[in-house]
Design a protein around this motif. Structure first.
Motif, PDB file in Angstrom:
ATOM      1  N   ASN A  84      12.137  -8.555   7.964  1.00  0.00           N
ATOM      2  CA  ASN A  84      10.960  -7.683   8.142  1.00  0.00           C
ATOM      3  C   ASN A  84      11.465  -6.307   8.577  1.00  0.00           C
ATOM      4  O   ASN A  84      11.711  -6.073   9.751  1.00  0.00           O
ATOM      5  CB  ASN A  84      10.022  -8.271   9.196  1.00  0.00           C
ATOM      6  N   TRP A  85      11.620  -5.423   7.600  1.00  0.00           N
ATOM      7  CA  TRP A  85      12.285  -4.137   7.837  1.00  0.00           C
ATOM      8  C   TRP A  85      11.545  -3.260   8.841  1.00  0.00           C
ATOM      9  O   TRP A  85      12.158  -2.486   9.561  1.00  0.00           O
ATOM     10  CB  TRP A  85      12.457  -3.391   6.524  1.00  0.00           C
ATOM     11  N   PHE A  86      10.230  -3.369   8.881  1.00  0.00           N
ATOM     12  CA  PHE A  86       9.430  -2.621   9.857  1.00  0.00           C
ATOM     13  C   PHE A  86       8.856  -3.533  10.929  1.00  0.00           C
ATOM     14  O   PHE A  86       7.968  -3.130  11.680  1.00  0.00           O
ATOM     15  CB  PHE A  86       8.293  -1.869   9.162  1.00  0.00           C
ATOM     16  N   GLY A  87       9.340  -4.751  11.016  1.00  0.00           N
ATOM     17  CA  GLY A  87       8.820  -5.702  11.979  1.00  0.00           C
ATOM     18  C   GLY A  87       7.583  -6.414  11.459  1.00  0.00           C
ATOM     19  O   GLY A  87       7.263  -6.371  10.261  1.00  0.00           O
ATOM     20  N   SER A  88       6.881  -7.083  12.348  1.00  0.00           N
ATOM     21  CA  SER A  88       5.660  -7.803  11.973  1.00  0.00           C
ATOM     22  C   SER A  88       4.562  -7.493  12.981  1.00  0.00           C
ATOM     23  O   SER A  88       4.815  -6.977  14.067  1.00  0.00           O
ATOM     24  CB  SER A  88       5.916  -9.315  11.921  1.00  0.00           C
ATOM     25  N   ASP A  89       3.316  -7.838  12.608  1.00  0.00           N
ATOM     26  CA  ASP A  89       2.184  -7.562  13.492  1.00  0.00           C
ATOM     27  C   ASP A  89       1.851  -8.794  14.328  1.00  0.00           C
ATOM     28  O   ASP A  89       2.630  -9.750  14.400  1.00  0.00           O
ATOM     29  CB  ASP A  89       0.978  -7.098  12.680  1.00  0.00           C
ATOM     30  N   GLN A  90       0.665  -8.765  14.967  1.00  0.00           N
ATOM     31  CA  GLN A  90       0.307  -9.830  15.899  1.00  0.00           C
ATOM     32  C   GLN A  90       0.056 -11.169  15.214  1.00  0.00           C
ATOM     33  O   GLN A  90      -0.003 -12.213  15.879  1.00  0.00           O
ATOM     34  CB  GLN A  90      -0.946  -9.430  16.700  1.00  0.00           C
ATOM     35  N   LEU A  91      -0.080 -11.172  13.878  1.00  0.00           N
ATOM     36  CA  LEU A  91      -0.273 -12.418  13.140  1.00  0.00           C
ATOM     37  C   LEU A  91       0.967 -12.806  12.339  1.00  0.00           C
ATOM     38  O   LEU A  91       0.916 -13.749  11.546  1.00  0.00           O
ATOM     39  CB  LEU A  91      -1.477 -12.294  12.195  1.00  0.00           C
ATOM     40  N   GLY A  92       2.049 -12.069  12.527  1.00  0.00           N
ATOM     41  CA  GLY A  92       3.286 -12.374  11.822  1.00  0.00           C
ATOM     42  C   GLY A  92       3.351 -11.831  10.416  1.00  0.00           C
ATOM     43  O   GLY A  92       4.248 -12.199   9.642  1.00  0.00           O
ATOM     44  N   ARG A  93       2.431 -10.956  10.039  1.00  0.00           N
ATOM     45  CA  ARG A  93       2.444 -10.376   8.696  1.00  0.00           C
ATOM     46  C   ARG A  93       3.463  -9.233   8.611  1.00  0.00           C
ATOM     47  O   ARG A  93       3.629  -8.478   9.566  1.00  0.00           O
ATOM     48  CB  ARG A  93       1.047  -9.878   8.324  1.00  0.00           C
ATOM     49  N   ASP A  94       4.113  -9.111   7.470  1.00  0.00           N
ATOM     50  CA  ASP A  94       5.177  -8.125   7.285  1.00  0.00           C
ATOM     51  C   ASP A  94       4.607  -6.714   7.289  1.00  0.00           C
ATOM     52  O   ASP A  94       3.727  -6.376   6.482  1.00  0.00           O
ATOM     53  CB  ASP A  94       5.903  -8.384   5.965  1.00  0.00           C
ATOM     54  N   LEU A  95       5.090  -5.875   8.196  1.00  0.00           N
ATOM     55  CA  LEU A  95       4.565  -4.513   8.323  1.00  0.00           C
ATOM     56  C   LEU A  95       5.033  -3.603   7.200  1.00  0.00           C
ATOM     57  O   LEU A  95       4.318  -2.668   6.826  1.00  0.00           O
ATOM     58  CB  LEU A  95       4.973  -3.913   9.674  1.00  0.00           C
ATOM     59  N   PHE A  96       6.222  -3.838   6.665  1.00  0.00           N
ATOM     60  CA  PHE A  96       6.741  -2.972   5.604  1.00  0.00           C
ATOM     61  C   PHE A  96       5.806  -2.968   4.399  1.00  0.00           C
ATOM     62  O   PHE A  96       5.391  -1.912   3.919  1.00  0.00           O
ATOM     63  CB  PHE A  96       8.142  -3.435   5.196  1.00  0.00           C
ATOM     64  N   SER A  97       5.451  -4.145   3.928  1.00  0.00           N
ATOM     65  CA  SER A  97       4.565  -4.230   2.771  1.00  0.00           C
ATOM     66  C   SER A  97       3.152  -3.771   3.121  1.00  0.00           C
ATOM     67  O   SER A  97       2.469  -3.132   2.311  1.00  0.00           O
ATOM     68  CB  SER A  97       4.541  -5.655   2.223  1.00  0.00           C
ATOM     69  N   ARG A  98       2.683  -4.070   4.328  1.00  0.00           N
ATOM     70  CA  ARG A  98       1.325  -3.675   4.718  1.00  0.00           C
ATOM     71  C   ARG A  98       1.204  -2.154   4.824  1.00  0.00           C
ATOM     72  O   ARG A  98       0.168  -1.582   4.470  1.00  0.00           O
ATOM     73  CB  ARG A  98       0.959  -4.324   6.069  1.00  0.00           C
ATOM     74  N   ILE A  99       2.247  -1.490   5.301  1.00  0.00           N
ATOM     75  CA  ILE A  99       2.192  -0.036   5.421  1.00  0.00           C
ATOM     76  C   ILE A  99       2.103   0.617   4.048  1.00  0.00           C
ATOM     77  O   ILE A  99       1.322   1.563   3.846  1.00  0.00           O
ATOM     78  CB  ILE A  99       3.426   0.472   6.194  1.00  0.00           C
ATOM     79  N   TRP A 100       2.864   0.125   3.074  1.00  0.00           N
ATOM     80  CA  TRP A 100       2.812   0.736   1.741  1.00  0.00           C
ATOM     81  C   TRP A 100       1.505   0.416   1.036  1.00  0.00           C
ATOM     82  O   TRP A 100       0.988   1.257   0.275  1.00  0.00           O
ATOM     83  CB  TRP A 100       4.005   0.288   0.914  1.00  0.00           C
ATOM     84  N   ILE A 101       0.949  -0.765   1.267  1.00  0.00           N
ATOM     85  CA  ILE A 101      -0.377  -1.073   0.713  1.00  0.00           C
ATOM     86  C   ILE A 101      -1.421  -0.152   1.341  1.00  0.00           C
ATOM     87  O   ILE A 101      -2.307   0.387   0.652  1.00  0.00           O
ATOM     88  CB  ILE A 101      -0.735  -2.550   0.955  1.00  0.00           C
ATOM     89  N   GLY A 102      -1.327   0.059   2.658  1.00  0.00           N
ATOM     90  CA  GLY A 102      -2.262   0.959   3.330  1.00  0.00           C
ATOM     91  C   GLY A 102      -2.101   2.400   2.886  1.00  0.00           C
ATOM     92  O   GLY A 102      -3.098   3.117   2.693  1.00  0.00           O
ATOM     93  N   ALA A 103      -0.848   2.846   2.701  1.00  0.00           N
ATOM     94  CA  ALA A 103      -0.613   4.208   2.216  1.00  0.00           C
ATOM     95  C   ALA A 103      -1.147   4.384   0.802  1.00  0.00           C
ATOM     96  O   ALA A 103      -1.637   5.463   0.446  1.00  0.00           O
ATOM     97  CB  ALA A 103       0.884   4.519   2.264  1.00  0.00           C
ATOM     98  N   ARG A 104      -1.059   3.331   0.009  1.00  0.00           N
ATOM     99  CA  ARG A 104      -1.598   3.390  -1.360  1.00  0.00           C
ATOM    100  C   ARG A 104      -3.099   3.634  -1.342  1.00  0.00           C
ATOM    101  O   ARG A 104      -3.613   4.486  -2.079  1.00  0.00           O
ATOM    102  CB  ARG A 104      -1.277   2.090  -2.093  1.00  0.00           C
ATOM    103  N   LEU A 105      -3.809   2.909  -0.497  1.00  0.00           N
ATOM    104  CA  LEU A 105      -5.259   3.094  -0.406  1.00  0.00           C
ATOM    105  C   LEU A 105      -5.598   4.484   0.126  1.00  0.00           C
ATOM    106  O   LEU A 105      -6.509   5.144  -0.393  1.00  0.00           O
ATOM    107  CB  LEU A 105      -5.873   2.021   0.486  1.00  0.00           C
ATOM    108  N   SER A 106      -4.882   4.936   1.147  1.00  0.00           N
ATOM    109  CA  SER A 106      -5.146   6.265   1.709  1.00  0.00           C
ATOM    110  C   SER A 106      -4.945   7.351   0.664  1.00  0.00           C
ATOM    111  O   SER A 106      -5.737   8.297   0.563  1.00  0.00           O
ATOM    112  CB  SER A 106      -4.232   6.517   2.914  1.00  0.00           C
ATOM    113  N   LEU A 107      -3.883   7.223  -0.135  1.00  0.00           N
ATOM    114  CA  LEU A 107      -3.615   8.224  -1.175  1.00  0.00           C
ATOM    115  C   LEU A 107      -4.655   8.171  -2.282  1.00  0.00           C
ATOM    116  O   LEU A 107      -5.099   9.218  -2.776  1.00  0.00           O
ATOM    117  CB  LEU A 107      -2.214   7.997  -1.751  1.00  0.00           C
ATOM    118  N   ILE A 108      -5.060   6.970  -2.668  1.00  0.00           N
ATOM    119  CA  ILE A 108      -6.085   6.844  -3.714  1.00  0.00           C
ATOM    120  C   ILE A 108      -7.401   7.460  -3.249  1.00  0.00           C
ATOM    121  O   ILE A 108      -8.070   8.184  -4.007  1.00  0.00           O
ATOM    122  CB  ILE A 108      -6.277   5.362  -4.090  1.00  0.00           C
TER     123      ILE A 108
END
Length: 305
Positions: A84-108
């Motif tokens: 997990n290159w950026f660590g994980s959140d409180q539910l153990g989800r991978d932050l690296f992939s979540r950040i890029w998914i979130g950035a994708r929505l913000s940019l769209i």
């Protein structure tokens, strides 16, 4: 053996009959703007940074090879590591992939809002400037009424009515943003509508819609490009600010603002959960602003050499 060059050969190799005359190739306005933009090292660095950012936004979740929605209770709140290159959140989800998914929505969201702003602003401003008179006066009063309401208050009211979803956020952020573009287009077209080519088109019987679309709006492209480059980071930051304050997107929707808002509650113990999405937000906003500054200087006719 030396021979005398003909006029055609001299023209081909760029030699003038007058030795004192220095010839140079004719450079178009847009090519000259690109040359001036490339001379701005900071703007070029920002452009490369933005390209790299867009690459990770598109391919980041694939590169990490992790499911951004998968819950792993055994690896909750872990620090950055080889998996997990950026660590994980409180539910153990991978932050690296979540950040890029979130950035994708913000940019769209920012791109869609900017396109809506340009379309509505160009149409409204073009009609105001071309017809002028009472039409311009009435439409200008409408703009003044719209701008008299605080944009943040209007945004919050719309989000309360429509709900914390992407459609509601798009409507809330676009409801008043087009007025600035409309004023820019109006001012530019009012200078151009008395031009000879516009009068010639009117004499040939062209419709007002054709004149605005074919002759007037294309001459505002440089201004619209600058307006676009300044609008995109504004929308990204506005979305992040609303979500950070708990007034933006909600539910299972992921954006940079949502991730930063989630990370702020655990910043004291797990600072990377807020640090990484905040850094991506800063890079995106800064890159667009620096590119906009570079384009402003490059498209300025006064800088033509």
């Amino acid at each position: 053996m030396n021979r005398i060059l003909t006029l055609e050969e001299k023209a081909h190799v760029g030699i003038s009959n007058n030795a004192d005359v220095i010839t140079r190739p004719v450079i178009s306005y847009w090519r000259g703007a690109w040359i001036r933009f490339k001379e701005n090292k900071i703007a070029i660095f920002a452009l490369y940074s933005l390209i790299l950012l867009i690459f990770f936004i598109i391919f980041g979740p694939v590169i990490s090879n992790t499911n951004y929605t998968e819950i792993d209770a055994a690896n909750r709140n872990i620090s950055p590591n080889s998996v997990n290159w950026f660590g994980s959140d409180q539910l153990g989800r991978d932050l690296f992939s979540r950040i890029w998914i979130g950035a994708r929505l913000s940019l769209i969201i920012a791109l869609v809002c900017s396109m809506i702003q340009l379309l509505v602003g160009c149409a409204y401003g073009g009609i105001m400037a071309y017809f002028g008179g009472k039409v311009d006066s009435v439409m200008m009063r409408i703009i003044e009424i719209v701008t008299s309401f605080p944009s943040l208050l209007v945004t919050l009211l719309i989000m309360m009515v429509v709900g914390k979803n992407v459609a509601g956020l798009l409507v809330a952020m676009c409801i008043t943003s087009w007025v600035g573009t409309a004023r820019i287009v109006r001012g530019q077209i009012m200078q151009l509508r008395e031009s000879e080519y516009v009068q010639a088109s009117q004499m040939l019987g062209s419709s007002p819609f054709r004149i605005i679309l074919k002759h007037l709006l294309p001459n505002t492209i440089s201004l619209l490009i600058l307006d676009l480059c300044s609008s995109i980071p504004d929308y990204i930051f506005t979305e992040a600010s609303l979500s950070f304050l708990g007034m933006g997107l909600g539910g299972d929707i992921i954006s940079l603002g949502v991730l930063i808002s989630d990370g702020k509650t655990k910043m004291q113990f797990y600072p990377w959960q807020m640090f990484f999405p905040a850094v991506i937000l800063v890079i995106a906003v800064l890159a667009f602003n620096l590119i906009g500054d570079g384009l402003r200087d490059a498209l300025d006719p006064r800088n033509i050499r």
